[in-house]
Motif scaffolding. Structure first.
Motif, PDB file in Angstrom:
ATOM      1  N   THR A 291       0.676  -1.309   0.016  1.00 57.75           N
ATOM      2  CA  THR A 291      -0.208   0.044   0.148  1.00 57.75           C
ATOM      3  C   THR A 291       1.099   1.524  -0.074  1.00 57.75           C
ATOM      4  O   THR A 291       0.130   2.360  -0.135  1.00 57.75           O
ATOM      5  CB  THR A 291      -0.826  -0.096   1.359  1.00 57.75           C
ATOM      6  N   GLN A 292       2.009   1.220   0.071  1.00 58.22           N
ATOM      7  CA  GLN A 292       3.051   2.350   0.223  1.00 58.22           C
ATOM      8  C   GLN A 292       3.402   2.980  -1.087  1.00 58.22           C
ATOM      9  O   GLN A 292       3.800   4.126  -0.956  1.00 58.22           O
ATOM     10  CB  GLN A 292       4.513   1.822   1.120  1.00 58.22           C
TER      11      GLN A 292
ATOM     12  N   ILE B 159     -15.619   3.741  -0.894  1.00 57.62           N
ATOM     13  CA  ILE B 159     -16.206   4.008   0.473  1.00 57.62           C
ATOM     14  C   ILE B 159     -16.675   5.514   0.625  1.00 57.62           C
ATOM     15  O   ILE B 159     -17.347   5.983   1.453  1.00 57.62           O
ATOM     16  CB  ILE B 159     -15.318   3.799   1.706  1.00 57.62           C
ATOM     17  N   HIS B 160     -16.053   6.413  -0.067  1.00 53.63           N
ATOM     18  CA  HIS B 160     -16.422   7.905  -0.137  1.00 53.63           C
ATOM     19  C   HIS B 160     -17.444   7.949  -0.936  1.00 53.63           C
ATOM     20  O   HIS B 160     -18.341   8.749  -0.594  1.00 53.63           O
ATOM     21  CB  HIS B 160     -15.076   8.454  -0.841  1.00 53.63           C
TER      22      HIS B 160
ATOM     23  N   MET C 102      -7.262  -6.939   5.531  1.00 51.83           N
ATOM     24  CA  MET C 102      -6.310  -6.311   4.742  1.00 51.83           C
ATOM     25  C   MET C 102      -5.539  -5.477   5.477  1.00 51.83           C
ATOM     26  O   MET C 102      -5.908  -4.568   6.271  1.00 51.83           O
ATOM     27  CB  MET C 102      -6.606  -5.582   3.589  1.00 51.83           C
ATOM     28  N   THR C 103      -4.063  -5.395   5.726  1.00 51.45           N
ATOM     29  CA  THR C 103      -3.150  -4.539   6.179  1.00 51.45           C
ATOM     30  C   THR C 103      -2.281  -3.944   5.376  1.00 51.45           C
ATOM     31  O   THR C 103      -2.098  -4.447   4.228  1.00 51.45           O
ATOM     32  CB  THR C 103      -2.570  -5.384   7.377  1.00 51.45           C
ATOM     33  N   GLY C 104      -1.448  -3.436   6.028  1.00 51.04           N
ATOM     34  CA  GLY C 104      -0.292  -2.455   5.174  1.00 51.04           C
ATOM     35  C   GLY C 104       0.737  -3.300   5.006  1.00 51.04           C
ATOM     36  O   GLY C 104       1.607  -2.913   4.144  1.00 51.04           O
ATOM     37  N   ASP C 105       0.704  -4.495   5.539  1.00 51.70           N
ATOM     38  CA  ASP C 105       1.988  -5.535   5.400  1.00 51.70           C
ATOM     39  C   ASP C 105       1.574  -6.812   4.987  1.00 51.70           C
ATOM     40  O   ASP C 105       1.986  -7.815   5.665  1.00 51.70           O
ATOM     41  CB  ASP C 105       3.116  -5.496   6.607  1.00 51.70           C
TER      42      ASP C 105
ATOM     43  N   HIS D 130       5.146  10.046  -2.888  1.00 49.98           N
ATOM     44  CA  HIS D 130       4.094  10.372  -2.676  1.00 49.98           C
ATOM     45  C   HIS D 130       4.667  12.155  -2.546  1.00 49.98           C
ATOM     46  O   HIS D 130       3.846  13.074  -2.968  1.00 49.98           O
ATOM     47  CB  HIS D 130       3.450  10.277  -1.065  1.00 49.98           C
TER      48      HIS D 130
ATOM     49  N   ARG E 260      -3.586  14.024 -10.957  1.00 53.58           N
ATOM     50  CA  ARG E 260      -4.455  14.032  -9.851  1.00 53.58           C
ATOM     51  C   ARG E 260      -6.047  14.646 -10.140  1.00 53.58           C
ATOM     52  O   ARG E 260      -6.798  14.302  -9.602  1.00 53.58           O
ATOM     53  CB  ARG E 260      -3.892  14.549  -8.560  1.00 53.58           C
TER      54      ARG E 260
ATOM     55  N   GLY F 282     -11.666  15.915  -5.142  1.00 57.13           N
ATOM     56  CA  GLY F 282     -11.623  15.950  -3.574  1.00 57.13           C
ATOM     57  C   GLY F 282     -11.706  14.763  -3.026  1.00 57.13           C
ATOM     58  O   GLY F 282     -11.965  14.612  -1.859  1.00 57.13           O
TER      59      GLY F 282
ATOM     60  N   PRO G 132     -10.280  10.739  -2.682  1.00 52.99           N
ATOM     61  CA  PRO G 132      -9.198   9.874  -3.158  1.00 52.99           C
ATOM     62  C   PRO G 132      -9.282   8.683  -4.263  1.00 52.99           C
ATOM     63  O   PRO G 132     -10.319   8.279  -4.076  1.00 52.99           O
ATOM     64  CB  PRO G 132      -8.800   9.059  -1.879  1.00 52.99           C
TER      65      PRO G 132
ATOM     66  N   TYR H 284      -5.248   1.092  -2.448  1.00 52.58           N
ATOM     67  CA  TYR H 284      -4.981   2.007  -1.412  1.00 52.58           C
ATOM     68  C   TYR H 284      -3.455   2.583  -1.722  1.00 52.58           C
ATOM     69  O   TYR H 284      -2.495   1.967  -2.204  1.00 52.58           O
ATOM     70  CB  TYR H 284      -4.877   1.097  -0.092  1.00 52.58           C
ATOM     71  N   GLY H 285      -3.482   3.828  -1.478  1.00 47.68           N
ATOM     72  CA  GLY H 285      -2.058   4.288  -1.568  1.00 47.68           C
ATOM     73  C   GLY H 285      -1.768   4.997  -2.849  1.00 47.68           C
ATOM     74  O   GLY H 285      -0.553   5.627  -2.924  1.00 47.68           O
TER      75      GLY H 285
ATOM     76  N   THR I 160      -1.637   7.555  -5.016  1.00 46.31           N
ATOM     77  CA  THR I 160      -1.658   8.953  -4.831  1.00 46.31           C
ATOM     78  C   THR I 160      -1.713   9.722  -6.138  1.00 46.31           C
ATOM     79  O   THR I 160      -1.858  10.808  -6.208  1.00 46.31           O
ATOM     80  CB  THR I 160      -0.686   9.885  -3.820  1.00 46.31           C
TER      81      THR I 160
END
Lengths: 726, 129
Positions: free
Chosen positions: A101-102, A220-221, A254-257, A275, A289, A334, A336, A341-342, A344
């Protein structure tokens, strides 16, 4: 949410019934340093699932993602396999970096199958959450083989370790509804929807040869299911032919790792660096973006590169109606907008509440994912259509019907030119007035594909087969059709005019899968910046860039964050076209995730070269892949018609004079003949240089010593190659 | 809105605030893991970098893990956070941090611990309208 749409959804969800046919348990497995080292094989004919271990040799030689796709597909099919043979597979794989996700663009998934358009392997990349969620279940790849008598929903329940084969009993035909319904049905709460992803096609995918797969993710937004497309080569057509309605994965946690990476700190800091670069530089560079890729409509028009009227021209003043400012104001901002995820770079833009003017959803106000540049140029400018609403509506229907906007756009443009030139008429098109610019006729063609009726189903065969039909049934001149029918190996061209870039002509011609630009995009290096002037320079570029770009597809990355954002000092580096700091990022990511000790980009390129050459030999195995198959339509090389020559007469006359031709007193036809002979000769000379650089014979066959150097000189690979060596 | 405000002219660079912050949240007595950062500027002056609770990060976060609390402070829901660090890279003032060894990003929640140890009142909690 639009009330009509909401009403349909509520009814479909309320009435949805599940009926399990068979199930197969599996144990979850934790990913270790980016790999599970096992794949999931599903046979839908037999309704069985089986876990396969990935051998160390497979991991070493094919890395992951598209590499695993090609390897597994190679093992599954034989040289007689057709796209609709039961043994043909759809292989879905991410790669070791996929799912982190990074770093922006790390959620890509790669899909491979034998294509109904090309009869050779196709690979297509796609965003959305299916790939990462599936990987989190403990698998590096998913193989789907066989055919089902019953229309199926395959449910991969990652929480309970169960694969279920369910009979599809609903009546949703199109993806924008089906994905939303299944996301609701297979999640346990609103909050759980983010843990569910759906693969589906649409009502038209099975009625054409260029059906797509829609991969969903729950936004989700917006509280809406969004769709990303594995668009090229008709994978959705194969999916429908197998009688699959949907593949569903659900995996909470789900996690970041999730990849359990070797050096988390290195991965995290590499991601943060990009980023920040996006934060600082995107607004003054590509502005992805806010605009996604639509900025390219304006940029390509400025450089005479946007396709207009079936690639005749590269510019039209009305193309500015779709300039970036328009899209910037039209997209919902406005929020994401990454498709994982992540990310940008967030190019996954959307337009909300668009009221449809045609088709079965006329009057509905819908959310439209996109358009991206390829769509705006494909179904827009290339068809002489500049009304942004028309492009949006066509984008929506292509997606939900399961149609590739590129193949549809290029096919429609071809048909429009045939219609304008009176090669075909309303008697053939069933009354459709396929003039350039007639967007209602374009949409009706699309609706016919959905209904499986009329000229739409003929058009859905794609440019290559349309040419054959037009020659065989209507006696139209084959040479002319081959000049203007923009396909190579059966795959329709993506949306760039290449007449002034020899390197890009070969980029399309030599691409393994057919005329797609993801292997090569050399136009600016070649045509605008003149950085690769000689044949050797171009050949080197056609060696390095396809391989470097292929690497993204092996590991689960998106290409865009490589060079659609650049460090502020990139122009001052030795090789700005390669974006050296980003190459350093990729080496750090690969090492950080897998624990490897890669020091130089050449090691990444070597990984790609193995897969690239396997795919090349795969083409040979399936009956293509020779030099003759790299032939390209002359429309991509130079002016086919007098009007094209005349539109850029000053340019062409100047070039001929500079080349030493005496054109005084020559007619346009004569000048066109001279130019054509010269350009076609240049193309052949470049092919010689490219094949030589790649370690192939001048008939485009990888030499045994090349395969040996790459370590893929397996007996079955050499057997294919040896048939073509004297 | 509750916010940690600053008067940089009063800062003497003792970095007690950093040590207090890092110790409170990470048991780190070096101050390295502090979300308030003191750096030497010019002419013996000091820059104080700390979150101003502007809320921009809440529009960047893909999982809605960063939200504005009732008192106007931006807080992180650690369960929702997927460690993408978009907030770290996109903070206009570089006031959200990734610390080696800590998976979740760190930011000031205006707890006031640092202000309490500041010998010159260079930092202080304010309630802004």
């Amino acid at each position: 949410m639009d009330c009509k749409y909401k009403e349909i959804l509520e009814t479909q969800i309320k009435d949805y019934k599940r009926e399990q046919i068979a199930q197969s348990p599996f144990e979850s497995k934790k990913i270790d340093k980016g790999y599970a080292d096992r794949t999931l094989y599903i046979n839908i004919g037999e309704k069985k699932a089986e876990i396969k271990t990935v051998s160390s040799d497979m991991r070493e030689k094919f890395t992951g993602g598209r590499g695993y796709g090609m390897k597994l597909l190679w093992d599954a099919v034989n040289s007689d396999t057709k796209w609709n043979s039961p043994e043909n597979e759809i292989v879905i794989a991410q790669g070791p970096i996929g799912g982190i996700t990074q770093y922006p663009g790390s959620g890509k998934t790669y899909v491979a199958t034998i294509s109904p358009l090309t009869d050779i392997p196709i690979d297509s990349n796609v965003g959305g959450h299916f790939g990462p969620l599936f990987k989190l279940c403990g698998f590096d790849a998913l193989e789907i083989q066989g055919k089902s008598e019953t229309q199926l929903v395959i449910f991969i329940d990652g929480e309970n370790g169960m694969i279920s084969f369910e009979k599809y009993l609903g009546d949703c035909e199109d993806s924008h509804i089906l994905a939303e319904v299944l996301t609701d049905v297979f999640s346990i709460s609103e909050d759980d929807k983010k843990n569910v992803s759906i693969i589906s096609a649409g009502s038209a995918a099975g009625n054409t040869n260029f059906g797509i797969l829609n991969f969903s993710y729950y936004d989700i937004h917006r509280k809406h299911t969004k769709l990303k497309q594995a668009g090229r080569g008709g994978i959705g057509t194969v999916f429908v032919d197998k009688n699959i309605k949907a593949v569903v994965v659900r995996k909470p946690g789900m996690t970041g790792d999730m990849n359990n990476v070797a050096d988390y700190d290195k991965v995290a800091r590499t991601g943060i660096r990009l980023h920040r670069e996006l934060h600082d530089n995107d607004g003054s560079q590509a502005n992805m973006r806010l605009n996604g890729t639509t900025r390219l409509v304006e940029a390509m028009n400025d450089y005479d590169l946007v396709p207009v009227n079936n690639f005749r021209y590269g510019y039209h003043p009305d193309a500015y109606k779709m300039r970036q400012q328009y899209w910037q104001e039209t997209f919902t901002q406005g929020i994401p907008d990454g498709c994982w995820y992540g990310c940008t770079m967030q190019c996954s833009k959307s337009v909300s509440n668009v009221e449809l003017k045609t088709g079965p959803y006329k009057g509905h106000k819908v959310l439209i994912d996109g358009p991206e540049y390829e769509t705006a140029a494909g179904v827009g400018t290339n068809c002489g259509i500049y009304d942004p609403h028309a492009v949006l509506e066509c984008n929506f229907y292509c997606d939900t019907y399961g149609i590739d906007t590129i193949s549809f756009g290029t096919t429609c443009a071809f048909l429009m030119e045939c219609f304008e030139e009176n090669l075909i008429d309303v008697a053939i098109t069933g009354g459709l007035e396929l003039h350039f610019g007639n967007w209602t006729a374009q949409l009706e063609l699309l609706h016919q594909m959905s209904r499986g009726e009329g000229f739409g189903t003929v058009a859905g065969l794609g440019v290559k087969k349309l040419k054959e039909i037009f020659v065989d049934q209507y006696g139209i001149d084959a040479d002319y059709l081959n000049d203007i029918g923009m396909e190579c190996k059966g795959l329709e061209y993506s949306e760039y005019v290449t007449k002034e870039s020899l390197a890009q002509q070969a980029g399309y011609g030599t691409a393994n899968k057919g005329a797609q630009h993801d292997e090569n995009w050399l136009i600016f290096m070649d045509m605008v910046n003149n950085q690769i002037p000689t044949f050797e320079d171009k050949a080197e570029a056609l060696y390095f860039y396809p391989l470097f770009r292929t690497w993204f597809s092996l590991v689960g990355l998106c290409k865009l964050p490589w060079n659609d954002i650049e460090p502020a000092n990139n122009a001052e580096t030795d090789e700005p076209a390669k974006v050296p700091e980003h190459i350093e990022n990729y080496i750090n990511l690969y090492n950080g995730v897998t624990g490897a000790n890669v020091q130089h980009v050449s090691e990444l390129v070597l990984q790609s070269e193995r897969v690239y050459n396997l795919q090349k030999v795969f083409n040979l195995k399936m009956g293509k892949g020779l030099r003759r198959d790299d032939a390209i339509p002359y429309r991509s090389v130079g002016p086919v018609t007098i009007v094209e020559y005349r539109s850029r007469m000053e340019r062409y006359d100047k070039q001929l004079k500079e080349l030493g031709f005496d054109i005084k007193g020559k007619t346009i036809e004569e000048k066109m003949g001279i130019l054509r002979k010269h350009r076609e000769n240049q193309y052949e000379m470049l092919l010689d240089a490219v094949y030589n650089r790649r370690g192939w014979t001048n008939n485009a066959v990888p030499m045994p010593e090349t395969l040996q150097r790459l370590g893929i000189d397996y007996p079955e690979v050499l057997e294919v190659v040896n048939k073509h060596l004297c | 809105m509750k916010v940690l405000s600053k008067n940089e002219a009063l800062c003497i660079g003792c970095k007690k605030c950093m040590v207090e912050c890092a110790t409170t949240y990470y048991k780190d007595e070096t101050g390295d893991k502090s979300v308030i950062r003191i750096t030497e500027s010019t002419n013996d002056k000091f820059d104080i970098n700390v979150c101003n609770q502007c809320g921009y990060c809440t529009t960047i976060c893909p999982t809605q893990a960063l939200t504005i609390s009732k008192n106007g402070v931006i807080t992180l829901n650690r369960k929702k956070c997927v460690e993408c660090y978009a907030c770290v890279g996109f903070c206009d003032t570089l006031s959200i941090h990734y610390f080696t060894g800590e998976r979740k990003p760190s930011k000031c929640i205006a707890c006031g611990k640092c202000a309490a140890v500041c010998p010159t009142s260079a930092i202080f909690i304010e309630n802004l309208e």
